[in-house]
Every structure is written in structure tokens, then in C-alpha cells.
Design a protein around this motif. Structure first.
Motif, PDB file in Angstrom:
ATOM      1  N   ALA A 294     -14.802 -29.882  -8.959  1.00 44.74           N
ATOM      2  CA  ALA A 294     -14.321 -28.712  -8.228  1.00 44.74           C
ATOM      3  C   ALA A 294     -14.331 -29.010  -6.741  1.00 44.74           C
ATOM      4  N   VAL A 295     -13.442 -28.325  -6.009  1.00 46.22           N
ATOM      5  CA  VAL A 295     -13.394 -28.419  -4.551  1.00 46.22           C
ATOM      6  C   VAL A 295     -13.457 -26.989  -4.004  1.00 46.22           C
ATOM      7  N   VAL A 296     -14.267 -26.801  -2.951  1.00 46.95           N
ATOM      8  CA  VAL A 296     -14.516 -25.467  -2.410  1.00 46.95           C
ATOM      9  C   VAL A 296     -14.240 -25.449  -0.914  1.00 46.95           C
ATOM     10  N   LYS A 297     -13.649 -24.360  -0.430  1.00 51.28           N
ATOM     11  CA  LYS A 297     -13.484 -24.138   1.012  1.00 51.28           C
ATOM     12  C   LYS A 297     -14.364 -22.973   1.430  1.00 51.28           C
ATOM     13  N   VAL A 298     -15.117 -23.159   2.532  1.00 49.33           N
ATOM     14  CA  VAL A 298     -15.919 -22.074   3.091  1.00 49.33           C
ATOM     15  C   VAL A 298     -15.746 -22.053   4.604  1.00 49.33           C
ATOM     16  N   ARG A 299     -15.978 -20.881   5.206  1.00 51.81           N
ATOM     17  CA  ARG A 299     -15.977 -20.738   6.659  1.00 51.81           C
ATOM     18  C   ARG A 299     -17.375 -21.002   7.195  1.00 51.81           C
ATOM     19  N   PRO A 300     -17.480 -21.524   8.429  1.00 54.44           N
ATOM     20  CA  PRO A 300     -18.806 -21.760   9.006  1.00 54.44           C
ATOM     21  C   PRO A 300     -19.538 -20.476   9.401  1.00 54.44           C
ATOM     22  N   ASP A 301     -18.799 -19.481   9.911  1.00 55.39           N
ATOM     23  CA  ASP A 301     -19.419 -18.297  10.521  1.00 55.39           C
ATOM     24  C   ASP A 301     -19.594 -17.153   9.528  1.00 55.39           C
ATOM     25  N   VAL A 302     -20.053 -17.469   8.339  1.00 53.15           N
ATOM     26  CA  VAL A 302     -20.193 -16.468   7.276  1.00 53.15           C
ATOM     27  C   VAL A 302     -21.661 -16.366   6.855  1.00 53.15           C
ATOM     28  N   ALA A 303     -22.131 -15.132   6.685  1.00 55.81           N
ATOM     29  CA  ALA A 303     -23.494 -14.905   6.201  1.00 55.81           C
ATOM     30  C   ALA A 303     -23.459 -14.652   4.698  1.00 55.81           C
ATOM     31  N   TRP A 304     -24.107 -15.532   3.947  1.00 56.73           N
ATOM     32  CA  TRP A 304     -24.211 -15.373   2.484  1.00 56.73           C
ATOM     33  C   TRP A 304     -25.500 -14.600   2.213  1.00 56.73           C
ATOM     34  N   PHE A 305     -25.371 -13.297   2.013  1.00 55.66           N
ATOM     35  CA  PHE A 305     -26.556 -12.452   1.963  1.00 55.66           C
ATOM     36  C   PHE A 305     -27.214 -12.388   0.589  1.00 55.66           C
ATOM     37  N   PHE A 306     -26.519 -12.773  -0.484  1.00 55.36           N
ATOM     38  CA  PHE A 306     -27.093 -12.860  -1.825  1.00 55.36           C
ATOM     39  C   PHE A 306     -26.691 -14.205  -2.434  1.00 55.36           C
ATOM     40  N   PRO A 307     -27.358 -14.653  -3.479  1.00 59.81           N
ATOM     41  CA  PRO A 307     -26.986 -15.913  -4.132  1.00 59.81           C
ATOM     42  C   PRO A 307     -25.597 -15.847  -4.773  1.00 59.81           C
ATOM     43  N   VAL A 308     -24.843 -16.929  -4.639  1.00 63.93           N
ATOM     44  CA  VAL A 308     -23.507 -17.031  -5.203  1.00 63.93           C
ATOM     45  C   VAL A 308     -23.600 -17.472  -6.664  1.00 63.93           C
ATOM     46  N   LYS A 309     -22.525 -17.331  -7.415  1.00 65.50           N
ATOM     47  CA  LYS A 309     -22.480 -17.861  -8.784  1.00 65.50           C
ATOM     48  C   LYS A 309     -22.594 -19.379  -8.748  1.00 65.50           C
ATOM     49  N   THR A 310     -23.123 -19.964  -9.794  1.00 66.79           N
ATOM     50  CA  THR A 310     -23.223 -21.421  -9.857  1.00 66.79           C
ATOM     51  C   THR A 310     -21.857 -22.034 -10.143  1.00 66.79           C
ATOM     52  N   ALA A 311     -21.727 -23.323  -9.812  1.00 64.98           N
ATOM     53  CA  ALA A 311     -20.482 -24.031 -10.090  1.00 64.98           C
ATOM     54  C   ALA A 311     -20.205 -24.069 -11.588  1.00 64.98           C
ATOM     55  N   ARG A 402     -16.316  -4.374   5.050  1.00 68.75           N
ATOM     56  CA  ARG A 402     -15.472  -3.645   4.090  1.00 68.75           C
ATOM     57  C   ARG A 402     -14.576  -4.567   3.277  1.00 68.75           C
ATOM     58  N   ARG A 403     -14.484  -5.831   3.655  1.00 72.77           N
ATOM     59  CA  ARG A 403     -13.651  -6.764   2.893  1.00 72.77           C
ATOM     60  C   ARG A 403     -14.273  -7.098   1.539  1.00 72.77           C
ATOM     61  N   GLN A 404     -15.596  -7.018   1.465  1.00 69.52           N
ATOM     62  CA  GLN A 404     -16.276  -7.327   0.207  1.00 69.52           C
ATOM     63  C   GLN A 404     -16.760  -6.032  -0.430  1.00 69.52           C
ATOM     64  N   ARG A 405     -17.071  -6.107  -1.736  1.00 69.22           N
ATOM     65  CA  ARG A 405     -17.545  -4.923  -2.453  1.00 69.22           C
ATOM     66  C   ARG A 405     -18.887  -5.174  -3.143  1.00 69.22           C
ATOM     67  N   ARG A 406     -19.571  -6.263  -2.752  1.00 66.99           N
ATOM     68  CA  ARG A 406     -20.891  -6.521  -3.329  1.00 66.99           C
ATOM     69  C   ARG A 406     -21.884  -5.473  -2.824  1.00 66.99           C
ATOM     70  N   ILE A 407     -21.763  -5.144  -1.532  1.00 67.55           N
ATOM     71  CA  ILE A 407     -22.555  -4.060  -0.956  1.00 67.55           C
ATOM     72  C   ILE A 407     -21.581  -3.031  -0.409  1.00 67.55           C
ATOM     73  N   THR A 408     -21.530  -1.884  -1.022  1.00 65.15           N
ATOM     74  CA  THR A 408     -20.543  -0.884  -0.629  1.00 65.15           C
ATOM     75  C   THR A 408     -21.031   0.009   0.508  1.00 65.15           C
ATOM     76  N   ASN A 409     -22.340   0.023   0.747  1.00 67.94           N
ATOM     77  CA  ASN A 409     -22.884   0.805   1.849  1.00 67.94           C
ATOM     78  C   ASN A 409     -22.738   0.000   3.140  1.00 67.94           C
ATOM     79  N   GLU A 410     -21.892   0.457   4.042  1.00 64.60           N
ATOM     80  CA  GLU A 410     -21.575  -0.301   5.245  1.00 64.60           C
ATOM     81  C   GLU A 410     -22.798  -0.514   6.136  1.00 64.60           C
ATOM     82  N   THR A 411     -23.625   0.521   6.283  1.00 67.92           N
ATOM     83  CA  THR A 411     -24.823   0.411   7.114  1.00 67.92           C
ATOM     84  C   THR A 411     -25.770  -0.651   6.561  1.00 67.92           C
TER      85      THR A 411
END
Length: 425
Positions: A294-311, A402-411
């Protein structure tokens, strides 16, 4: 009965008994089904997940903000729990070749960058990476897919502890569960002027120094590094003069013409950088005559606040899909990964007037991957990441949440992304 009232009581009692007798078989059947279901569930746990059945533990623990454990500088692999190759939850197994990073913790940042960007180093890393992968052998090797991660773009807030350490914890170490991952980095340290968009608000530039990247590189340990430290004199160095981007062509495709004109270089530079990173991925593969899964693209300036799915999960559950969140995160099975280079190949080869392809990054990738034959370009809004701006008070910070829906509470989203850096001190 001695009276009409006594007769009515007996009659109601008789009717109730008949009703209960009529429902009796249905209730008995429901109880039997419930018992069989519970038995089957327990059997499945013992057969497929023996470690889980014995210990009662799960691999995907609740997120711990406190940074309690780090990979040591001398031993760059995490302990593995052997479950005989029966499940994806066998523990973390993240390869970081020692030869590639020897001495990184004791040299200056300038010396580190010089080593990391040296031409021969990537080949050495490739040989060691594939040698370690091959040592697994046989069926055991098949249980460990290999993944290339391209981090591409402006460094910006990557240098914040709450960004690069959570990328390591919640992305690199999580996507590499029962997998082997190599990180390729194509970064800019300079930034463009303040950007304003109708839909997304504005955000200020965040230039960084190469010295600030030292802790980032020591933590993430890329196998390949390319740094752009100076702003080009030409305002549009990536543009193809034979094939200009025009508002008319964008309108025909019913696309926003935002990246035509002033912000054209933002779009084209991203596509060019990803093309260059993907080229290095293929060179890495050629060094040992093998390929990633697999090949993945990510941005540098992104906060990953919860664990992602495994490959393994993504490859197993979505074998014919490319999973993405806008253009911030794109996970592609290897068979479709040429989609990362297709736009730039076509754009640079164009010499017939105005460009008639996509005019924004999201659609450029979508068109390319669909041309590669994917069944669906899946926008997974549950992907646990948000672009981190200079401040949570900038208008675009809330828009990014608001682009993501993992956490729907904006605050709550803004709090998670911006307010926990001190947990990594």
C-alpha cells in the motif's frame, strides 16, 4: 360462580392462560436462539482470538493523552505478542532500521539533515528494510503487509509536539500493527502568504526553521527526506506554460476556479511533490526488486487525535477502494497507487492549450484513481485527524474540524487538536 362478577373474573383468567399458552412456543424458541448465539460468540473468541479470550484485553485501547512510553533510541521495534498469525491484533510491530538512523540522537540537527538527505542513504535503508521483511518468511510474511507513507507539503505546525508525536503514536505506530512501514518526507520550511477562501476562511503562514525539524526527524525517522528551504523566485515554478489552467476550463468541469491564477502554485506544487515522493517509493522498491502492499499520502500539519485503522484492516476490508479524507489522507492499495503520479504525468505532457483536467487536488486524485480501476473513492469522514492551524481562533480552524465526523462536537474537537500539547512535555 355465584355471581356475574365472579364469572367474568374466571373468563378473563381463562383467556389469559390461553393467550400465554399460544405464545409459549415462541418464547421458548427465542430463548434457544439466544443461548446458541452466545455459545457461538464465545467459540469464535476462543478460536480466532486466543489471546483476547485468555486475557480479556483489546489492542485498541482508549486514547491516552499522556505520553507514557516512547520508542528508545537503541531499540526501534516494539514487542510483539505471538498469536500464531490468527488475528490482526497481535501487537505493534513497527520497523525502523537501526543502520539508517545510527547516531541521529547524538549529532546536531544540521548534521542530521545532511545525513537524512544524502543520496546513498535511501538505498541502504531500502536494502535493510526488505532484508528484515524477508526474514519473516512464508505464511508469516504474508501476515505483515508493507506500507510506504508519503508526508508531503508545508511543514507549518508539524513542529508542534501535539502534531508530530501524535502522528507517531496514532498514525505510524497504529497503521503498522502487524505491518512494516517506511516514511518518506517531502517538506517545505517556507510558507506562502495568508490564504483566504470563501468556504474555508483564512489562515496565516507558519514558516519554520530547519533547526525546529530536529525533534521531528529524530522521532519519525524517515527513510527519505527532501527539504525545500527557500521560496522560488518564480511565482509559478511548477506551471506548464504550454497548458495553462483557466477559469473557463474549470467552469466547464463545474469546478471551483480558486486554484486558477493567484493560488495556482499551491495546487500544482502539491501534485508535483507527491509525484516526486512516489517516484522515490518506486526507487525504494527497485533497490530490492520487491513492492509495497500500500502507498499512503498524509499532510504534515495534521493532528491525529485518535488511533487510525491498521493497514491490515484497510487492505482486508477495502481491497478495491481508495480511502481518503479530502486530500489530507489517501490510502491506496499498491495496484492503484499510480494514481498518485497520473495527474502530474498528464499535466507536464500537455501541449495543446488550456488544461482540461481537474483544477483542484481532491478531484485530481479522484479522477486518477478511478482511471486506475478502483471500485470507489471512499471519503471516510471518520478518519481521526484535523488540520492544525497556527491558532484555534483562526476561522479556518473550526472549518477544519467540520470536515471530519469522528468528533461531531466542534468545541471538543478544537480542544483535542489544540489544548493537549503539554501532555507531551
Amino acid at each position: 360462580p355465584n355471581s356475574n362478577s365472579e364469572w367474568k373474573i374466571i373468563q378473563r383468567s381463562s383467556n389469559t392462560n390461553e393467550h400465554m399458552l399460544g405464545r409459549g412456543p415462541l418464547l421458548l424458541l427465542a430463548v434457544i436462539i439466544l443461548i446458541l448465539s452466545l455459545t457461538a460468540l464465545n467459540l469464535h473468541s476462543f478460536v480466532c482470538y486466543p489471546q483476547r479470550a485468555n486475557s480479556g484485553s483489546l489492542v485498541f485501547e482508549p486514547l491516552e493523552i499522556k505520553h507514557s512510553s516512547r520508542i528508545s533510541s537503541t531499540n526501534h521495534s516494539l514487542p510483539e505478542r505471538d498469536d500464531g498469525g490468527l488475528g490482526i491484533d497481535a501487537g505493534l510491530h513497527h520497523h525502523r532500521a537501526n543502520v539508517c538512523y545510527q547516531g541521529w540522537d547524538t549529532i546536531t540537527t544540521s548534521e542530521l539533515i545532511e545525513r537524512a538527505t544524502s543520496e546513498g542513504r535511501t538505498k541502504t535503508c531500502a536494502e535493510e528494510f526488505w532484508k528484515a521483511s524477508g526474514e519473516m518468511g512464508g505464511r508469516r510474511k504474508e501476515m505483515y503487509p508493507t506500507v510506504a507513507v508519503c508526508m508531503v507539503g508545508n511543514s507549518r505546525t508539524l513542529v508542534e509536539k501535539g502534531v508530530y508525536r501524535r502522528f507517531d503514536d496514532n498514525f505510524m505506530q497504529r497503521i503498522s500493527v502487524r505491518s512494516r512501514v517506511a516514511l518518506f518526507m517531502h517538506l517545505k520550511t517556507w510558507d506562502t502568504e495568508t490564504k483566504q477562501q470563501r468556504k474555508h476562511g483564512g489562515f496565516r503562514p507558519v514558516p519554520v526553521t530547519t533547526n525546529a525539524l530536529g525533534p521531528v526527524l529524530r522521532t519519525l525517522k524517515p527513510v527519505w527526506l527532501h527539504l525545500e528551504t527557500k521560496r522560488p523566485k518564480d511565482k509559478n515554478p511548477s506551471a506548464n506554460p504550454k497548458c495553462p489552467l483557466t477559469a473557463e476550463a474549470a467552469k466547464k468541469r463545474k469546478e471551483d476556479a480558486f486554484y486558477v491564477g493567484k493560488y495556482q502554485e499551491r495546487f500544482l506544487a502539491q501534485m508535483k511533490a507527491m509525484h516526486e515522493c512516489y517516484r522515490e517509493v518506486t526507487s525504494f522498491e527497485q533497490a530490492s526488486n520487491t513492492t509495497f502492499d500500500a502507498v499512503v499520502k498524509v499532510r504534515p500539519d495534521v493532528a491525529w487525535f485518535f488511533p487510525v485503522k491498521t493497514a491490515m484492516e484497510l487492505l482486508h476490508d477495502r481491497p478495491t477502494l481508495v480511502t481518503h479524507l479530502t486530500d489530507q489522507f489517501i490510502f491506496s492499495p499498491r495496484r492503484y497507487a499510480h494514481g498518485f503520479r497520473e495527474f502530474w504525468d498528464n499535466y507536464t505532457a500537455c501541449d495543446s492549450g488550456a488544461w482540461n483536467g481537474a483544477h483542484i487536488p481532491e478531484l485530481a486524485y479522484k479522477d486518477a484513481f478511478e482511471h486506475q480501476g478502483i471500485s470507489f473513492y471512499y471519503d471516510d469522514k471518520k478518519t481521526p485527524q484535523v488540520i492544525r492551524r497556527f491558532s484555534k481562533h483562526e476561522p479556518s480552524a473550526a472549518v477544519a474540524c467540520r470536515r471530519q465526523r469522528r468528533i461531531t462536537n466542534e468545541t471538543r474537537c478544537l480542544e483535542l487538536v489544540y489544548d493537549f500539547d503539554d501532555a507531551y512535555d
